[in-house]
Design a protein around this motif. Sequence first.
Motif, PDB file in Angstrom:
ATOM      1  N   ASP A   8      48.484 -62.025 -46.771  1.00 23.43           N
ATOM      2  CA  ASP A   8      47.082 -61.891 -47.941  1.00 23.43           C
ATOM      3  C   ASP A   8      48.149 -62.011 -48.676  1.00 23.43           C
ATOM      4  OD1 ASP A   8      44.722 -60.564 -48.893  1.00 23.43           O
ATOM      5  OD2 ASP A   8      46.591 -59.264 -49.739  1.00 23.43           O
TER       6      ASP A   8
ATOM      7  N   LEU B  40      45.833 -59.555 -57.151  1.00 23.71           N
ATOM      8  CA  LEU B  40      46.093 -60.405 -56.658  1.00 23.71           C
ATOM      9  C   LEU B  40      45.183 -59.927 -54.624  1.00 23.71           C
ATOM     10  CD1 LEU B  40      48.738 -61.931 -56.845  1.00 23.71           C
ATOM     11  CD2 LEU B  40      47.117 -63.102 -56.391  1.00 23.71           C
TER      12      LEU B  40
ATOM     13  N   LYS C 202      42.053 -59.501 -55.623  1.00 23.46           N
ATOM     14  CA  LYS C 202      41.190 -61.176 -55.680  1.00 23.46           C
ATOM     15  C   LYS C 202      40.647 -61.262 -56.769  1.00 23.46           C
ATOM     16  CE  LYS C 202      41.619 -61.116 -50.796  1.00 23.46           C
ATOM     17  NZ  LYS C 202      42.469 -60.833 -50.121  1.00 23.46           N
ATOM     18  N   GLN C 203      41.334 -60.403 -57.898  1.00 23.30           N
ATOM     19  CA  GLN C 203      40.337 -60.065 -59.142  1.00 23.30           C
ATOM     20  C   GLN C 203      41.588 -61.514 -60.514  1.00 23.30           C
ATOM     21  OE1 GLN C 203      39.254 -57.017 -60.468  1.00 23.30           O
ATOM     22  NE2 GLN C 203      37.676 -57.363 -59.142  1.00 23.30           N
TER      23      GLN C 203
END
Length: 187
Positions: A96, A132, A135-136
Amino acid sequence: MTVEEVLAWLNPWLDQLIAKKDYLSDLDQKIGDGDHGNNMARGAKAVQESLAANTPDNVSDLFKQVAMQLMSKVGGAAGPLYGSAFLGMAQNGSEDYGELFSAGLDKIKARGKSDEGEKTMIDVWAPCAQALADKQLDQATIDQALATVKDLKATKGRASYYGDRSIGEMDPGAQSSAYLFEAILNK
């Protein structure tokens, strides 16, 4: 996450460091000793040469190899800071991006004994690592981080010697960090 996926953003970042060498050094002349661009370009070339000679089979080893080259070839504070970040990412082992870059950020903070708000590369890493994780990550996040850095008064590193004169100037480590997150964004 594969070695190829990491190289898809790592190589453009290294290329950007080399291409922007003079600009990064110009930034550093205003609030530092003027060598950030030259140092980062030297480190980027060393990483490229090392990876061309021996590309690791896994992401953790890739990050370790990058870390070792940056620590040994980049002078000033940037080498140990970036090297520590990539070492933290290697040790984290996550797939991730948010977790990886948060681990890198933690190592930068520990190595530099710094935190947000001190006009350092941390002021770009912190919001970008969080973006990150969420997720933006987008260009607006990176641009906002750079704008924030520029308005800060330096309280760490060589730039802190400039006091109020550091306000309005860009921290070169923050700028080279922005190139890293732009490379990830554009992968």
